[in-house]
Write an enzyme that holds these catalytic residues in place. Structure first.
Site, PDB file in Angstrom:
ATOM      1  N   LEU A 176      44.297  42.329  30.791  1.00 51.26           N
ATOM      2  CA  LEU A 176      43.503  41.114  30.697  1.00 51.26           C
ATOM      3  C   LEU A 176      42.028  41.510  30.714  1.00 51.26           C
ATOM      4  CD1 LEU A 176      45.292  38.727  33.252  1.00 51.26           C
ATOM      5  CD2 LEU A 176      45.454  38.646  30.761  1.00 51.26           C
ATOM      6  N   ASP A 177      41.183  40.705  30.026  1.00 49.60           N
ATOM      7  CA  ASP A 177      39.738  40.938  30.107  1.00 49.60           C
ATOM      8  C   ASP A 177      39.316  40.915  31.569  1.00 49.60           C
ATOM      9  OD1 ASP A 177      39.586  40.978  27.378  1.00 49.60           O
ATOM     10  OD2 ASP A 177      38.893  38.908  27.188  1.00 49.60           O
ATOM     11  N   MET A 178      38.252  41.659  31.872  1.00 50.64           N
ATOM     12  CA  MET A 178      37.763  41.735  33.246  1.00 50.64           C
ATOM     13  C   MET A 178      37.491  40.344  33.829  1.00 50.64           C
ATOM     14  SD  MET A 178      34.487  43.877  34.641  1.00 50.64           S
ATOM     15  CE  MET A 178      34.027  43.889  36.367  1.00 50.64           C
TER      16      MET A 178
END
Length: 561
Positions: free
Chosen positions: A408-410
């Protein structure tokens, strides 16, 4: 009353001003200082009412020409008399000019008709016109056509000849079969020899045919090559002049810093990934602001940049919104120009410490699903090691394989799937590759959208000038599809479900914000919208086939917003 005037230093004349910043703005990730907001609003008021120039920003339907939005910058400065004001600049050129009243000048004016660059550009344009004329001549076009026609005729006749050879061979094979049954051995041997000779003659004919056409094609190629000689000579002169102009231009761009040191564009980029400066380096608003401030003994205090006008087709740019400086062109330059200034720390390098145990939503002997916090990495980065992966390594010291099946994106929170051994990891990864895993995200959009559901299909690629941001690109982008469904509208915000059909970097964020997507960024999106306490995007549900139990498994994790 607007402060914007014909002078470059626009003095703040209000009696009560916000406190001055302690350090200068970190230009690649910031929240604009109140003084910068005041300055930007003043410039924006001027842009809305000015009659000094004509430029189609895409905000006035009566203006002709292609609409082009523009990045503007403001820098809060203090002069030698201790008066507080601001400078303004625009990126590139505006209304086909580098010289617009009230905006600081460019570092080198490439539009100066008497300058070497414009003179060289005129010569290049003449070369281009001559090349175009020669390549468009009837003789040149006929020579190219003759080569193409010859190739077509060669292939056609070659096919006919090969088909004839094949047919003759079939006929000879039939004759051999009949002769073998009715002839004596000595007669058959003599007859077979005649047939072999016929076969050899056809092979010789094929070789001669190819040799003939090779000579013909080479003759036609030579004729074209002779016609290309003056064209190639002009192209070489054009390339040499272009390289010389570029080198001379790079030498004209010399940048100061707060220590009074000067550095050329080539020196600045020499030790970077791209030793040759990208086109347009030094033409952005930020370097112009710094250069003018240093040249005129003004103390830089804070800076901000905002977009004015319609968004480019590939990018996400919102009218009046603040944006960071570009990285590929400005990061090396501003790195030099900010030397000697006290600058805010880079928040991206601030290592987040998550002292609590990660929330494990589901676990069995083979896999687990963890609820990743927002602003926490899935895997270690270049500068930050702490991540879901490192936490899982500690939690599962005897696990084998890469552990995380996806990322997942940060800034995104929600469900991450973790495999406890290599076999389980491979089987789960296979489901992701085959797109049989079903994921659902929940997001809060910063506005109201009209559509209730639909599919967004916008191909994406990385923005080479501003990594890790993504661009919509139909030429080089990868397929990116997202299904969406509106849940509710709450106080001017839209809560939606996102069902990603593909899994590209920042896919949901770009598809929400882009003008050809939902035109409404996710609330708190610091890259494609407006920064808040967090990005309101959460991976709340995942459905997949358990690799060992062979049963469909759905795991849910409620959004924290």
């Amino acid at each position: 009353m607007p402060l914007f005037s014909a002078s470059y230093f626009h003095e703040f004349r209000v009696t009560e001003l916000p406190e001055l910043p302690e350090k200068f703005t970190f230009p690649f990730y910031y929240e604009p200082h109140p003084l910068c907001i005041m300055a930007a609003q003043d410039v924006q008021q001027y842009l809305e009412t000015q009659t000094d120039f004509v430029h189609n920003f895409g905000l006035n339907s009566t203006l002709k020409g292609n609409p082009i939005g523009k990045m503007f910058g403001v820098m809060v400065v203090k002069n030698e008399a201790n008066k507080l004001g601001y400078l303004a600049a625009f990126s590139g050129k505006l209304a086909e000019s580098n010289d617009i009243k009230g905006f600081v000048p460019t570092i080198y004016n490439t539009l100066n008709q008497a300058g070497f660059y414009k003179k060289g550009e005129a010569t290049l344009n003449r070369f281009n016109a001559e090349i175009k004329t020669m390549e468009a001549s009837k003789e040149f076009a006929l020579a190219q056509k003759n080569i193409k026609d010859a190739e077509v005729r060669y292939q056609t006749e070659l096919l006919e000849l090969k088909q004839n050879i094949k047919s003759e061979k079939k006929h000879r094979d039939q004759e051999r079969a009949v002769a073998k049954q009715v002839m004596l051995d000595t007669e058959y041997a003599a007859f077979n020899e005649l047939l072999s000779e016929a076969s050899k003659k056809l092979q010789i004919e094929l070789k001669q045919f190819k040799r003939h056409w090779k000579y013909k094609q080479e003759t036609l190629e030579k004729e074209l090559s002779v016609m290309k000689l003056p064209i190639d000579a002009l192209k070489q002169k054009r390339a040499a002049l272009s390289a010389t102009l570029q080198s001379q231009l790079h030498q004209q761009y010399r940048f100061l810093n707060a220590n009074g040191e000067e550095c050329s564009l080539l020196d600045i980029f020499r030790d970077t990934v791209t030793p040759i400066p990208p086109a347009g380096s030094g033409e952005c608003a930020a370097p112009k602001l710094f250069q003018y401030a240093y040249q005129n003994h003004l103390e830089p205090l804070a800076m901000a940049e905002f977009w004015w006008g319609v968004s480019p087709k590939s990018e996400v740019r919102k009218h009046k919104q603040f944006y960071p400086s570009c990285r590929s062109k400005c990061e090396p330059i501003l790195g030099h120009m900010m030397k000697g200034l006290q600058v805010d720390n880079n928040p991206i390098l601030q290592i987040p410490h998550y002292n609590e145990d990660l929330d494990i939503v589901f676990e069995d002997d083979y896999l687990l699903l963890v609820n990743k916090p927002h602003e926490f990495l899935s895997v270690p980065g270049k500068r930050i090691q702490e991540s879901v992966y490192t936490k899982m390594k500690q939690y599962l010291p005897h696990a084998t394989g890469p552990l995380l099946v996806h990322r997942l994106d940060m800034s995104t929170s929600g469900l991450l799937l973790v495999a406890k051994n290599m076999r389980v990891h491979k089987q789960l990864q296979k489901q992701f590759i085959e797109r049989t895993v079903k994921k659902r995200y929940i997001a809060l959009l910063d506005g109201v959208i009209e559509q209730k559901e639909g599919v967004i299909d916008l191909p994406l690629r990385v923005d080479l000038d501003n990594r890790p941001q993504q661009l919509v690109c139909y030429k080089h982008g990868k397929l990116a599809k997202t299904k969406f469904e509106v849940i509710t509208v709450e106080d001017g915000k839209t809560r939606v479900y996102f069902y990603p059909i593909t899994g590209r970097t920042h896919q949901l964020r770009v598809h929400a914000a882009h003008q050809n997507g939902l035109k409404t960024p996710i609330l708190g999106d610091d890259l494609y919208g407006t920064k808040l306490d967090r990005l309101h995007l959460h991976a709340e549900r995942i459905t997949f086939k358990h690799p060992i139990l062979k049963e469909e498994l759905t795991v849910h994790c409620s959004a924290p917003f």
